[in-house]
Design a protein around this motif. Structure first.
Motif, PDB file in Angstrom:
ATOM      1  N   ILE A  54       5.067  -3.647  -3.672  1.00 34.98           N
ATOM      2  CA  ILE A  54       5.721  -2.860  -2.626  1.00 34.98           C
ATOM      3  C   ILE A  54       6.840  -1.968  -3.179  1.00 34.98           C
ATOM      4  CG2 ILE A  54       7.452  -4.565  -1.958  1.00 34.98           C
ATOM      5  CD1 ILE A  54       6.606  -3.820   0.993  1.00 34.98           C
ATOM      6  N   LEU A  55       7.365  -2.300  -4.351  1.00 32.99           N
ATOM      7  CA  LEU A  55       8.455  -1.524  -4.939  1.00 32.99           C
ATOM      8  C   LEU A  55       7.957  -0.441  -5.892  1.00 32.99           C
ATOM      9  CD1 LEU A  55      10.914  -4.470  -5.676  1.00 32.99           C
ATOM     10  CD2 LEU A  55      10.820  -3.000  -3.649  1.00 32.99           C
ATOM     11  N   ALA A  56       6.669  -0.427  -6.174  1.00 39.68           N
ATOM     12  CA  ALA A  56       6.109   0.514  -7.149  1.00 39.68           C
ATOM     13  C   ALA A  56       5.582   1.777  -6.464  1.00 39.68           C
ATOM     14  CB  ALA A  56       4.977  -0.160  -7.918  1.00 39.68           C
ATOM     15  N   ASP A  57       5.287   2.755  -7.280  1.00 40.04           N
ATOM     16  CA  ASP A  57       4.605   3.975  -6.841  1.00 40.04           C
ATOM     17  C   ASP A  57       5.365   4.779  -5.794  1.00 40.04           C
ATOM     18  OD1 ASP A  57       2.480   3.337  -8.554  1.00 40.04           O
ATOM     19  OD2 ASP A  57       1.518   2.122  -7.009  1.00 40.04           O
ATOM     20  N   THR A  58       6.657   4.924  -5.988  1.00 35.32           N
ATOM     21  CA  THR A  58       7.404   5.832  -5.114  1.00 35.32           C
ATOM     22  C   THR A  58       7.422   7.200  -5.789  1.00 35.32           C
ATOM     23  OG1 THR A  58       9.522   5.172  -6.081  1.00 35.32           O
ATOM     24  CG2 THR A  58       8.827   4.021  -4.092  1.00 35.32           C
ATOM     25  N   PRO A  59       7.139   8.256  -5.042  1.00 36.93           N
ATOM     26  CA  PRO A  59       7.054   9.586  -5.637  1.00 36.93           C
ATOM     27  C   PRO A  59       8.408  10.104  -6.109  1.00 36.93           C
ATOM     28  CG  PRO A  59       6.715   9.685  -3.258  1.00 36.93           C
ATOM     29  CD  PRO A  59       6.842   8.248  -3.619  1.00 36.93           C
ATOM     30  N   ALA A  60       8.374  10.932  -7.146  1.00 37.87           N
ATOM     31  CA  ALA A  60       9.609  11.536  -7.663  1.00 37.87           C
ATOM     32  C   ALA A  60      10.227  12.458  -6.623  1.00 37.87           C
ATOM     33  CB  ALA A  60       9.321  12.292  -8.956  1.00 37.87           C
ATOM     34  N   GLN A  61       9.408  13.230  -5.940  1.00 37.19           N
ATOM     35  CA  GLN A  61       9.860  14.116  -4.867  1.00 37.19           C
ATOM     36  C   GLN A  61       9.458  13.492  -3.534  1.00 37.19           C
ATOM     37  OE1 GLN A  61      11.715  16.894  -5.514  1.00 37.19           O
ATOM     38  NE2 GLN A  61      11.613  16.166  -7.618  1.00 37.19           N
ATOM     39  N   LEU A  62      10.378  13.469  -2.610  1.00 40.67           N
ATOM     40  CA  LEU A  62      10.121  12.843  -1.318  1.00 40.67           C
ATOM     41  C   LEU A  62      10.704  13.719  -0.205  1.00 40.67           C
ATOM     42  CD1 LEU A  62       8.773  10.210  -0.333  1.00 40.67           C
ATOM     43  CD2 LEU A  62      11.019   9.155  -0.357  1.00 40.67           C
ATOM     44  N   PRO A  63      10.026  14.844   0.101  1.00 42.50           N
ATOM     45  CA  PRO A  63      10.569  15.756   1.114  1.00 42.50           C
ATOM     46  C   PRO A  63      10.617  15.138   2.512  1.00 42.50           C
ATOM     47  CG  PRO A  63       8.401  16.485   0.379  1.00 42.50           C
ATOM     48  CD  PRO A  63       8.798  15.328  -0.489  1.00 42.50           C
ATOM     49  N   GLU A  64       9.720  14.191   2.781  1.00 48.25           N
ATOM     50  CA  GLU A  64       9.716  13.488   4.061  1.00 48.25           C
ATOM     51  C   GLU A  64       9.615  11.997   3.800  1.00 48.25           C
ATOM     52  OE1 GLU A  64       6.898  14.856   6.921  1.00 48.25           O
ATOM     53  OE2 GLU A  64       7.221  16.959   6.421  1.00 48.25           O
ATOM     54  N   GLU A  65      10.068  11.215   4.752  1.00 52.94           N
ATOM     55  CA  GLU A  65       9.939   9.767   4.657  1.00 52.94           C
ATOM     56  C   GLU A  65       8.461   9.426   4.469  1.00 52.94           C
ATOM     57  OE1 GLU A  65      12.487   6.681   7.004  1.00 52.94           O
ATOM     58  OE2 GLU A  65      10.756   7.245   8.241  1.00 52.94           O
ATOM     59  N   THR A  67       5.461   6.696   4.804  1.00 57.42           N
ATOM     60  CA  THR A  67       5.016   5.476   5.466  1.00 57.42           C
ATOM     61  C   THR A  67       3.608   5.161   5.010  1.00 57.42           C
ATOM     62  OG1 THR A  67       6.381   5.949   7.398  1.00 57.42           O
ATOM     63  CG2 THR A  67       4.606   4.371   7.693  1.00 57.42           C
ATOM     64  N   THR A  68       3.400   3.931   4.527  1.00 55.59           N
ATOM     65  CA  THR A  68       2.106   3.494   4.039  1.00 55.59           C
ATOM     66  C   THR A  68       1.697   2.240   4.796  1.00 55.59           C
ATOM     67  OG1 THR A  68       2.680   4.311   1.832  1.00 55.59           O
ATOM     68  CG2 THR A  68       0.807   2.810   1.979  1.00 55.59           C
ATOM     69  N   ALA A  69       0.526   2.265   5.413  1.00 54.13           N
ATOM     70  CA  ALA A  69       0.003   1.074   6.095  1.00 54.13           C
ATOM     71  C   ALA A  69      -0.526   0.107   5.036  1.00 54.13           C
ATOM     72  CB  ALA A  69      -1.097   1.458   7.067  1.00 54.13           C
ATOM     73  N   LEU A  70       0.013  -1.096   5.027  1.00 54.41           N
ATOM     74  CA  LEU A  70      -0.428  -2.116   4.076  1.00 54.41           C
ATOM     75  C   LEU A  70      -1.488  -3.021   4.685  1.00 54.41           C
ATOM     76  CD1 LEU A  70       3.060  -3.120   2.635  1.00 54.41           C
ATOM     77  CD2 LEU A  70       1.423  -1.465   1.706  1.00 54.41           C
ATOM     78  N   LEU A  71      -1.362  -3.268   5.980  1.00 54.74           N
ATOM     79  CA  LEU A  71      -2.325  -4.113   6.690  1.00 54.74           C
ATOM     80  C   LEU A  71      -2.269  -3.746   8.156  1.00 54.74           C
ATOM     81  CD1 LEU A  71      -3.389  -7.626   6.344  1.00 54.74           C
ATOM     82  CD2 LEU A  71      -2.171  -7.165   8.466  1.00 54.74           C
ATOM     83  N   GLN A  72      -3.452  -3.692   8.781  1.00 56.33           N
ATOM     84  CA  GLN A  72      -3.475  -3.359  10.206  1.00 56.33           C
ATOM     85  C   GLN A  72      -4.700  -3.995  10.844  1.00 56.33           C
ATOM     86  OE1 GLN A  72      -3.001   0.797  11.015  1.00 56.33           O
ATOM     87  NE2 GLN A  72      -3.531   0.590  13.161  1.00 56.33           N
ATOM     88  N   ILE A 127       7.822   1.562   4.167  1.00 55.17           N
ATOM     89  CA  ILE A 127       8.471   2.838   4.461  1.00 55.17           C
ATOM     90  C   ILE A 127       9.462   3.118   3.339  1.00 55.17           C
ATOM     91  CG2 ILE A 127       9.874   4.132   6.104  1.00 55.17           C
ATOM     92  CD1 ILE A 127       8.862   2.038   8.234  1.00 55.17           C
ATOM     93  N   VAL A 128       9.404   4.317   2.784  1.00 56.90           N
ATOM     94  CA  VAL A 128      10.335   4.728   1.733  1.00 56.90           C
ATOM     95  C   VAL A 128      11.156   5.898   2.266  1.00 56.90           C
ATOM     96  CG1 VAL A 128      10.623   5.511  -0.649  1.00 56.90           C
ATOM     97  CG2 VAL A 128       8.685   4.019  -0.054  1.00 56.90           C
ATOM     98  N   SER A 129      12.469   5.723   2.269  1.00 58.43           N
ATOM     99  CA  SER A 129      13.400   6.758   2.708  1.00 58.43           C
ATOM    100  C   SER A 129      14.328   7.102   1.554  1.00 58.43           C
ATOM    101  CB  SER A 129      14.255   6.258   3.878  1.00 58.43           C
ATOM    102  OG  SER A 129      13.468   5.715   4.904  1.00 58.43           O
ATOM    103  N   ARG A 130      14.658   8.367   1.429  1.00 59.64           N
ATOM    104  CA  ARG A 130      15.618   8.806   0.413  1.00 59.64           C
ATOM    105  C   ARG A 130      16.465   9.913   1.046  1.00 59.64           C
ATOM    106  NH1 ARG A 130      12.553  11.031  -4.108  1.00 59.64           N
ATOM    107  NH2 ARG A 130      11.819   8.915  -4.458  1.00 59.64           N
TER     108      ARG A 130
END
Length: 115
Positions: free
Chosen positions: A15-26, A28-33, A42-45
């Protein structure tokens, strides 16, 4: 079945891996549904809800901040709610809330469970 064979069938992620270098928008990745629960990363910067924009969800949401810092605002409350790494809370269905602030210098990584 050998242990290595069964592990290949599992979808292991970090869950802590694969965050993009550029993040113009928050992000959100569905992990299970399924029909009862949705789990999201959800990754916010430095992201926040737009002024006057409120979440009003039909389901309860349990959220934990795994990394970073954030401030939430709840409708009808004057005090803001500050979250740091490891903080979690339950947001009941239809409890209007918004993201007031997230740290612009580091990733704030959330795990959100909607049920």
């Amino acid at each position: 079945m050998a242990m290595n064979d069964s592990r290949k069938m599992l979808d292991v992620g970090n869950i802590l891996a694969d965050t993009p270098a550029q993040l113009p928008e928050e992000l959100t990745t569905a992990l299970l549904q399924n029909d009862k629960v949705q789990i999201q990363r959800i990754v916010s910067r430095g992201h926040a809800s737009r002024e006057g924009e409120w979440y009003d969800q039909a389901q309860d949401e349990w959220v934990i901040l795994l990394r970073g810092k954030a401030v939430l605002e709840f409708a009808g409350q004057t005090a803001l709610t500050t979250l740091v790494e490891g903080d979690y809370l339950l947001i009941p269905a239809h409890c209007r809330h918004r993201v007031h602030w997230t740290d612009p210098d580091i990733d704030s990584i959330w795990l959100a469970v909607h049920f």
